[in-house]
Write a protein that holds these residues in place. Structure first.
Motif, PDB file in Angstrom:
ATOM      1  N   ASP A 134      16.979  19.226 -26.544  1.00 33.16           N
ATOM      2  CA  ASP A 134      17.278  20.567 -26.041  1.00 33.16           C
ATOM      3  C   ASP A 134      15.816  20.180 -24.526  1.00 33.16           C
ATOM      4  N   ALA A 135      15.979  18.841 -24.496  1.00 34.88           N
ATOM      5  CA  ALA A 135      14.640  18.034 -24.024  1.00 34.88           C
ATOM      6  C   ALA A 135      14.978  17.268 -22.866  1.00 34.88           C
ATOM      7  N   THR A 136      14.090  16.972 -21.944  1.00 28.81           N
ATOM      8  CA  THR A 136      14.278  15.802 -21.014  1.00 28.81           C
ATOM      9  C   THR A 136      12.419  15.543 -20.963  1.00 28.81           C
ATOM     10  N   LEU A 164      15.780  14.529 -28.574  1.00 23.38           N
ATOM     11  CA  LEU A 164      15.959  14.694 -29.434  1.00 23.38           C
ATOM     12  C   LEU A 164      15.265  15.808 -29.671  1.00 23.38           C
ATOM     13  N   THR A 165      15.465  17.132 -30.166  1.00 23.58           N
ATOM     14  CA  THR A 165      15.061  18.963 -30.536  1.00 23.58           C
ATOM     15  C   THR A 165      14.746  18.676 -31.935  1.00 23.58           C
ATOM     16  N   GLU A 166      15.656  18.660 -32.427  1.00 19.78           N
ATOM     17  CA  GLU A 166      15.944  19.175 -33.277  1.00 19.78           C
ATOM     18  C   GLU A 166      16.977  18.513 -34.136  1.00 19.78           C
ATOM     19  N   LEU A 167      16.280  17.591 -35.801  1.00 23.22           N
ATOM     20  CA  LEU A 167      17.342  17.302 -36.013  1.00 23.22           C
ATOM     21  C   LEU A 167      18.043  17.973 -37.105  1.00 23.22           C
ATOM     22  N   ALA A 168      18.830  18.475 -37.989  1.00 27.78           N
ATOM     23  CA  ALA A 168      19.219  19.207 -38.899  1.00 27.78           C
ATOM     24  C   ALA A 168      20.264  19.078 -40.287  1.00 27.78           C
ATOM     25  N   TYR A 193       9.544  14.428 -29.360  1.00 30.33           N
ATOM     26  CA  TYR A 193       9.738  15.669 -29.038  1.00 30.33           C
ATOM     27  C   TYR A 193      11.122  16.965 -29.657  1.00 30.33           C
ATOM     28  N   LEU A 194      10.881  16.411 -31.362  1.00 30.20           N
ATOM     29  CA  LEU A 194      11.558  17.134 -32.191  1.00 30.20           C
ATOM     30  C   LEU A 194      10.296  17.622 -32.546  1.00 30.20           C
ATOM     31  N   GLN A 195      11.229  19.242 -32.881  1.00 22.31           N
ATOM     32  CA  GLN A 195      10.474  20.989 -33.256  1.00 22.31           C
ATOM     33  C   GLN A 195      11.146  20.916 -34.902  1.00 22.31           C
TER      34      GLN A 195
END
Length: 438
Positions: A84-86, A94-98, A117-119
């Motif tokens: 969800d980011a550039t 990558l903003t989420e790794l689930a 950038y991962l949240q």
């Protein structure tokens, strides 16, 4: 002599192409290569036999032409992460790794975790083993870390404390050892800390009191020892530390400072001394569970009708002596009271019976659960309870009462709360009260 004029032209073309790539993110090459590399590392770290068909990671096909962040209409890279980011070059990040709870196993230390950038990182409900890697500190924007219900071991690394944006930390259900690091007190944005069901020991760090945003702390089912800190985060809403090795006494100021506390569960420890009156006059506390400790008395507040928000109180399985406290029947919202398996004596106050028999004072809740078994209560059963026990608008289906295992004069089997009429023997009651049974 015209050759030198070509160099400036090539530079201009290069600058124009660079500017276009910055202005038009769609002109980029898709997922940033470094993020793709981390995904590859994670898949390669997994035991191949734990990657079942149909799982998210099974769809990560790096040999295919599909781009991980741009595979919407593909059967590749179907799930497990979000982009969800550039970045400044227009590349997707990558903003989420689930991951799904598919039974993945393998070490986390084999991954660089270079995902700036991962949240959100959520690997819960799998079989990841080994230590929590220090490289998680590379996740500088992380706000949620979920490693619950895996097979992780070793200590909680201090590197976790460098994740300054972290708001939720879930490490429960592993085999983590050592003490809770004091450095976690640096996580000023933390709202939830769950470390229950591990093998943690040592004392609860006093530094956690500096977590001004912390709402929930669960450290149950460990081997945490020492006394409860004198200061708790004032923002704390729920503190659960059941089944540990806490000892000493509870300091009244601990709970006066934690003015937002609603749920307190310290059952299954070694805490002794009196139950502080501050808990019964706390401005927000609704659920108090102190069962299975070594408390020996209850400090009564100044008023018989304390201003209390308590709905449920469980002080069972302690060593509390004396008469049943009258003020407990005066707490207006109380609907569940468990005082079983202590050493209370004297008669059952009529106020208790009235609250259980749906005859409380105006504005007070009914005592739907009144557990007084396993004490040394004596005398007759109060009249309001006798009516309750024979039915007629307030029977067992509406209220639960236990009076078994006392020294009551009579507790006939026809009353559900007598549980078969079993009372202590005359010899046992005489041994407790002395030569003369009151």
């Amino acid at each position: 002599m015209g050759t030198p004029d070509l160099a400036p032209a090539s530079v201009i073309l290069l600058l124009l192409s660079t500017q276009l790539s910055l202005l038009l993110p769609g002109a980029s090459a898709g997922t940033y290569w470094g993020d793709v590399e981390v995904l590859k590392q994670l898949k390669n770290a997994l035991d191949p036999s734990s990657v079942s068909p149909g799982s998210c990671v099974a769809s990560w096909d790096f040999a295919a032409a599909a781009d991980p962040c741009d595979a919407l209409f593909s059967d590749k890279f179907t799930c497990g992460f979000r982009c969800d980011a550039t970045d400044g070059s227009g590349a997707s990040r990558l903003t989420e790794l689930a991951l799904d709870q598919a039974g993945y196993s393998g070490p986390l230390a084999a991954v660089s975790w270079d995902l700036p950038y991962l949240q959100t990182l959520d690997l819960s409900g799998n079989y990841f083993a080994g230590p929590i890697p220090a490289s998680l500190s590379n996740l500088t924007q992380l706000s949620r870390l979920g490693l619950s219900r895996n097979s992780l071991s070793g200590p909680i690394p201090d590197s976790v404390s460098s994740l300054s944006s972290l708001g939720e930390l879930y490490l429960d259900g592993n085999a983590l050892e050592g003490s809770i690091p004091s450095s976690l007190g640096n996580l000023t944005n933390l709202t939830r800390l769950e470390v229950q069901s591990n093998k943690l020991s040592g004392e609860l760090p006093a530094a956690l009191s500096s977590l001004g945003s912390l709402l929930y702390l669960d450290a149950s089912d460990n081997a945490i020892s020492g006394e409860l800190p004198r200061a708790l985060p004032p923002s704390l809403v729920q503190l659960t530390m059941r089944n540990n090795a806490l000892e000493g006494q509870l300091a009244p100021e601990t709970f006066q400072l934690a003015s937002s506390l609603q749920v307190l569960d310290l059952s299954g420890n070694r805490i002794a001394g009196p139950v502080p009156s501050a808990l019964f006059t706390h401005p927000s506390l609704q659920q108090l569970t102190l069962s299975s400790n070594g408390f020996d008395s209850i400090q009564s507040p100044a008023s018989l009708f304390p201003e209390s928000e308590l709905i449920a109180v469980d002080l069972s399985d302690n060593r509390i002596m004396g008469l049943l406290p009258a003020f407990l029947a005066g707490m207006p919202r109380l609907s569940a009271l468990a005082l079983e398996n202590n050493e209370f004596s004297g008669m059952i106050p009529t106020e208790y019976a009235l609250r259980a028999a749906a005859q409380p004072a105006q504005g007070a809740a009914r005592l739907e659960r009144l557990m007084l078994g396993g004490n040394y209560l004596m005398g007759p059963i109060p009249g309001p309870l006798l009516g309750l026990g024979q039915g007629g608008g307030g029977g067992e289906e509406e209220v639960r009462v236990s009076l078994a295992g006392n020294c009551l004069y009579r507790c006939p089997a026809r009353f559900f709360f007598c549980q078969g009429g079993d009372q202590r023997s005359a010899a046992e009651c005489k041994s407790f009260f002395g030569p003369v049974i009151p």
